[in-house]
Design a protein around this motif. Structure first.
Motif, PDB file in Angstrom:
ATOM      1  N   GLY A 382       0.828  -1.206   0.000  1.00  0.00           N
ATOM      2  CA  GLY A 382       0.000   0.000   0.000  1.00  0.00           C
ATOM      3  C   GLY A 382       0.859   1.252   0.000  1.00  0.00           C
ATOM      4  O   GLY A 382       0.670   2.165  -0.823  1.00  0.00           O
ATOM      5  N   PHE A 384       3.884   1.569  -0.946  1.00  0.00           N
ATOM      6  CA  PHE A 384       4.675   1.643  -2.171  1.00  0.00           C
ATOM      7  C   PHE A 384       3.797   1.915  -3.400  1.00  0.00           C
ATOM      8  O   PHE A 384       4.298   2.004  -4.511  1.00  0.00           O
ATOM      9  CB  PHE A 384       5.439   0.324  -2.403  1.00  0.00           C
ATOM     10  CG  PHE A 384       6.689   0.177  -1.576  1.00  0.00           C
ATOM     11  CD1 PHE A 384       7.094   1.164  -0.691  1.00  0.00           C
ATOM     12  CD2 PHE A 384       7.478  -0.955  -1.693  1.00  0.00           C
ATOM     13  CE1 PHE A 384       8.252   1.026   0.076  1.00  0.00           C
ATOM     14  CE2 PHE A 384       8.641  -1.105  -0.940  1.00  0.00           C
ATOM     15  CZ  PHE A 384       9.021  -0.115  -0.052  1.00  0.00           C
ATOM     16  N   GLY A 385       2.487   1.972  -3.195  1.00  0.00           N
ATOM     17  CA  GLY A 385       1.600   2.270  -4.302  1.00  0.00           C
ATOM     18  C   GLY A 385       1.357   1.103  -5.234  1.00  0.00           C
ATOM     19  O   GLY A 385       0.951   1.267  -6.379  1.00  0.00           O
ATOM     20  N   LEU A 386       1.578  -0.121  -4.748  1.00  0.00           N
ATOM     21  CA  LEU A 386       1.357  -1.303  -5.587  1.00  0.00           C
ATOM     22  C   LEU A 386      -0.118  -1.703  -5.625  1.00  0.00           C
ATOM     23  O   LEU A 386      -0.492  -2.597  -6.373  1.00  0.00           O
ATOM     24  CB  LEU A 386       2.147  -2.509  -5.052  1.00  0.00           C
ATOM     25  CG  LEU A 386       3.538  -2.740  -5.622  1.00  0.00           C
ATOM     26  CD1 LEU A 386       4.497  -1.684  -5.115  1.00  0.00           C
ATOM     27  CD2 LEU A 386       4.037  -4.122  -5.268  1.00  0.00           C
TER      28      LEU A 386
ATOM     29  N   GLN B 108       9.197   6.395  -8.033  1.00  0.00           N
ATOM     30  CA  GLN B 108       8.144   7.397  -7.894  1.00  0.00           C
ATOM     31  C   GLN B 108       8.331   8.145  -6.591  1.00  0.00           C
ATOM     32  O   GLN B 108       9.044   7.696  -5.691  1.00  0.00           O
ATOM     33  CB  GLN B 108       6.756   6.747  -7.919  1.00  0.00           C
ATOM     34  CG  GLN B 108       6.544   5.694  -6.844  1.00  0.00           C
ATOM     35  CD  GLN B 108       5.116   5.169  -6.799  1.00  0.00           C
ATOM     36  OE1 GLN B 108       4.172   5.949  -6.849  1.00  0.00           O
ATOM     37  NE2 GLN B 108       4.957   3.860  -6.720  1.00  0.00           N
ATOM     38  N   ARG B 110       6.039   9.232  -3.559  1.00  0.00           N
ATOM     39  CA  ARG B 110       4.715   8.957  -2.998  1.00  0.00           C
ATOM     40  C   ARG B 110       4.059  10.263  -2.537  1.00  0.00           C
ATOM     41  O   ARG B 110       4.754  11.260  -2.310  1.00  0.00           O
ATOM     42  CB  ARG B 110       4.851   7.984  -1.816  1.00  0.00           C
ATOM     43  CG  ARG B 110       5.475   6.644  -2.180  1.00  0.00           C
ATOM     44  CD  ARG B 110       4.597   5.833  -3.102  1.00  0.00           C
ATOM     45  NE  ARG B 110       3.264   5.653  -2.535  1.00  0.00           N
ATOM     46  CZ  ARG B 110       2.156   5.482  -3.242  1.00  0.00           C
ATOM     47  NH1 ARG B 110       2.203   5.476  -4.563  1.00  0.00           N
ATOM     48  NH2 ARG B 110       0.998   5.312  -2.660  1.00  0.00           N
ATOM     49  N   MET B 116      10.805   6.525  -3.778  1.00  0.00           N
ATOM     50  CA  MET B 116      11.209   5.122  -3.851  1.00  0.00           C
ATOM     51  C   MET B 116      11.665   4.734  -5.239  1.00  0.00           C
ATOM     52  O   MET B 116      11.116   5.168  -6.247  1.00  0.00           O
ATOM     53  CB  MET B 116      10.082   4.205  -3.394  1.00  0.00           C
ATOM     54  CG  MET B 116       8.778   4.416  -4.104  1.00  0.00           C
ATOM     55  SD  MET B 116       7.664   3.043  -3.792  1.00  0.00           S
ATOM     56  CE  MET B 116       8.410   1.749  -4.760  1.00  0.00           C
ATOM     57  N   TYR B 413      14.074  -2.411  -3.234  1.00  0.00           N
ATOM     58  CA  TYR B 413      13.484  -1.082  -3.140  1.00  0.00           C
ATOM     59  C   TYR B 413      14.405  -0.203  -2.310  1.00  0.00           C
ATOM     60  O   TYR B 413      14.793  -0.570  -1.201  1.00  0.00           O
ATOM     61  CB  TYR B 413      12.104  -1.148  -2.486  1.00  0.00           C
ATOM     62  CG  TYR B 413      11.064  -1.829  -3.359  1.00  0.00           C
ATOM     63  CD1 TYR B 413      10.425  -1.125  -4.373  1.00  0.00           C
ATOM     64  CD2 TYR B 413      10.744  -3.168  -3.182  1.00  0.00           C
ATOM     65  CE1 TYR B 413       9.482  -1.741  -5.183  1.00  0.00           C
ATOM     66  CE2 TYR B 413       9.800  -3.795  -3.987  1.00  0.00           C
ATOM     67  CZ  TYR B 413       9.173  -3.080  -4.988  1.00  0.00           C
ATOM     68  OH  TYR B 413       8.243  -3.691  -5.791  1.00  0.00           O
ATOM     69  N   ARG B 422       5.180   6.227  10.081  1.00  0.00           N
ATOM     70  CA  ARG B 422       3.799   5.878   9.699  1.00  0.00           C
ATOM     71  C   ARG B 422       2.826   6.291  10.786  1.00  0.00           C
ATOM     72  O   ARG B 422       3.040   6.049  11.963  1.00  0.00           O
ATOM     73  CB  ARG B 422       3.684   4.377   9.453  1.00  0.00           C
ATOM     74  CG  ARG B 422       3.911   4.037   7.998  1.00  0.00           C
ATOM     75  CD  ARG B 422       3.669   2.585   7.695  1.00  0.00           C
ATOM     76  NE  ARG B 422       2.270   2.260   7.492  1.00  0.00           N
ATOM     77  CZ  ARG B 422       1.850   1.064   7.086  1.00  0.00           C
ATOM     78  NH1 ARG B 422       2.730   0.119   6.828  1.00  0.00           N
ATOM     79  NH2 ARG B 422       0.565   0.829   6.928  1.00  0.00           N
TER      80      ARG B 422
END
Lengths: 423, 423
Positions: A382, A384-386, B108, B110, B116, B413, B422
């Motif tokens: 999530g 990482f935008g996957l 990209q 985020r 990342m 990554y 977070r």
């Protein structure tokens, strides 16, 4: 008769696997619109079908004590209208993700005029073995079908009724939306031997994905004839460099350790450069202790701040709870060597203002995610935008880190000629 | 004493594997220029070292009769100045290939500002088990090191002296060109148990690549604790569609079958649409028979042109010689189903002028390479422009088809934040 029963079970598993293989051949050619229409219709049908799902779920909840489930485990089993709405939302989100299939990854025209494309295609059939959470049933089915794969779902027996009710709805919408009948199948026997049979059927099943305890994963990895996407432990490190912003380092360590203690990307070990150890350790110890975390330090750490002496095992441990190991290192290289020796190649972070240290650390540490000045908790599909993920791979092979739609694909070469022959 | 000897062997293998792991950590950070300089220096040193290589090779040739090698096998073992020059040329070609390591595959920023990158990195340590051809020793070492991996070479005992002489030269140039000492190691014991020990050392070895007979590959696949890149058989098809240019179809079938009969991308089975079978079969039978090929046909094929009746097994066979199975099919779909049932998902071709048939075939046939209007012989790393290849994968997982430099890599990554935690 035991032999006859075993043979019956094996035949039953074969039938499921062959059906999945046949469905996978159709799914490979299915257009994105059809798959998305099925996902959206399934989301609606799950909400509309709440009464039957909740009735099935009630049977699982009633049976839970007989399986000796803890309160927390029962809580994860419970469905209600809000949780069903959540499942439906997840399916709609998967519908909104780009379809990985058919992507032309690269291509070229060779000097002889032969044109070749490397095209992304589904793996085929996924055998998914997972814990007893009913939402995972819908999620895994959606991720597999969206990526063009058929899926054989082997859920925990504790959620058998709920999963059955969900899969029935997914199969009904499949029938009315052009998705092949064998695309989503639930193994309908609790017999543990069934898993063993499926794991030998590599002529029909292309990958096995176990999600659960280490024992299950080791069993699957050792028995499977097909490849396995494994998810082992995360012994994740935060290394505080000589040139770190110490307040940032305290915040990152606290977040990495305490945000969620029971997850694989939580920090289990703290490494501190000797130049800042005397200043940093008291600060971080106070913060972690205020969160109820026990520190276990090497000799140098213990000499600076009172903490439990760490054993050799502590540095290799995935605590998944309120304990952290602490070591003082001479320099960056010693931190890198420590991580190579004790780490699990999952997620490791450095806190530093020094560009060279950041670049050295990210190049030298061989982990799925190497993080500079941020919490280890960010290694997540999530974040990482996957989009949706079916698991997190601790392997290096094929897929590393979060496994989303693309990680459930492979490729093939498509070549066009004009009668080309090799001379 | 047998136990002590076994334990000694295991310790010896561990030492090699750990040394490879240590070297792989250094190799992962090695710049392209250093790797290329080593390759070019090694090419020169192999040519300059010809006398010692040829002397070692003489010992292998002399020992060949005691291993019961055939003339063809001995021929593949023989080195001379020309062949050593060929080995050197291969190394120079690998130096000229782009370095796959460090490629930023994607990246990209985020929404929260976390940046990342998905970066291509080596797999780590390759355990390569191969047949007794000395040139493969140099080739595999070059491919592995260029892709940033350390390699443990386990060559056939028949080429032990030659391989040893080659590896010594590669190690000497490594020492003078900044390539770590453990980057290229040859297993120096013929003991078969050594292979078993290495296959369990997944803490140090990241992938096993067996190249040889099916028995060897099955043994490695079943014993290995690490992933295996497998190369099984190729039962490749040519399908002649209703709308094919029949002269092109004859040429392609002949080339696919006869260009080199003993290779995995040679055609083993011919499928013909019923609409053109009467016209096509006599033409192709005449051509193939003129090349000494025996045709084994199904009932319909035999009724059109005299040929040996095919058994069920013939359609699943990889003949690797002057035999081809032949079947007449009702339509394109029946050809696709036949290939799914009997094929090995290696390389399959269609000959057709019909665009829709070409698109249907390439979408529906699940093989590493699907080819339109060209010979199956084009499924080859060189023909695809991949440069050097270490093998051809018949797996779908990780690498499919020719395995070049990129197929020996994975990714990690790399994430940069500014103190992100977070919430």
């Amino acid at each position: 008769m035991a032999t006859a029963a075993a043979s019956d079970l094996q035949t039953h598993c074969s039938t499921i696997a062959q059906r999945a293989h046949e469905a996978s051949r159709e799914l490979a050619g299915l257009d994105t619109a059809t798959k998305n229409a099925w996902l959206l219709a399934s989301a609606d049908a799950l909400v509309a079908g709440s009464p039957s799902i909740l009735a099935a779920n009630k049977l699982d909840i009633e049976a839970a004590p007989s399986y000796g489930l803890s309160d927390a485990q029962v809580d994860r089993l419970v469905l209600n209208d809000q949780r069903i709405a959540g499942i439906a939302t997840a399916l709609r989100e998967i519908a909104a993700l780009p379809d990985p299939c058919g992507e032309i990854i690269e291509g070229q025209t060779r000097p002889n005029g032969l044109q070749m494309e490397k095209v992304r295609v589904p793996l085929g059939v996924v055998f998914f073995i997972y814990e007893s959470r009913p939402n995972v049933t819908a999620d895994a089915a959606a991720i597999c079908v969206k990526s063009g794969n058929a899926v054989i779902l082997r859920g925990g027996k504790e959620a058998a009724h709920s999963s059955q009710a969900i899969v029935e709805i997914l199969q009904q919408t499949a029938a009315t939306h052009g998705v092949p009948a064998g695309a989503v199948q639930l193994v309908d026997t609790p017999d543990r031997d069934a898993v063993g049979y499926f794991l030998k059927m590599d002529q029909w099943i292309d990958v096995a994905i176990p999600r659960g305890g280490e024992g299950l994963i080791r069993r699957v990895a050792s028995e499977a004839a097909m490849p396995v996407i494994k998810h082992f432990d995360g012994n994740c490190h935060v290394y505080v460099d000589a040139d770190a912003d110490l307040e940032m380092a305290v915040n990152i360590t606290e977040n990495a350790k305490c945000h969620r203690m029971g997850v694989c990307n939580a920090c289990e070990s703290l490494l501190v450069h000797q130049a800042v150890a005397e200043q940093f350790l008291p600060l971080v110890a106070e913060r972690l202790k205020s969160r109820g975390v026990e520190l276990r330090g090497d000799q140098r750490a213990c000499a600076i701040t009172p903490m439990t002496p760490a054993s050799e095992e502590d540095f290799g441990a995935e605590f998944l709870g309120p304990v952290i190991s602490v070591a003082v290192v001479d320099d960056l290289q010693q931190a890198i060597d420590h991580i190579d020796k004790y780490g699990s190649h999952h997620t490791d972070a450095i806190v530093t203002k020094d560009l060279k240290a950041a670049r050295t650390f990210t190049a030298a540490v061989d982990s799925a995610a190497v993080i500079v000045n941020a919490s280890t908790r960010f290694n997540d599909g999530g974040e990482f935008g996957l989009g949706a993920e079916i698991g997190i791979s601790t392997d290096k092979f094929h897929a590393r880190g979060p496994c989303g739609l693309r990680e459930l694909t492979t490729y093939k070469y498509v070549v066009y000629g004009d009668g080309h022959i090799r001379g």
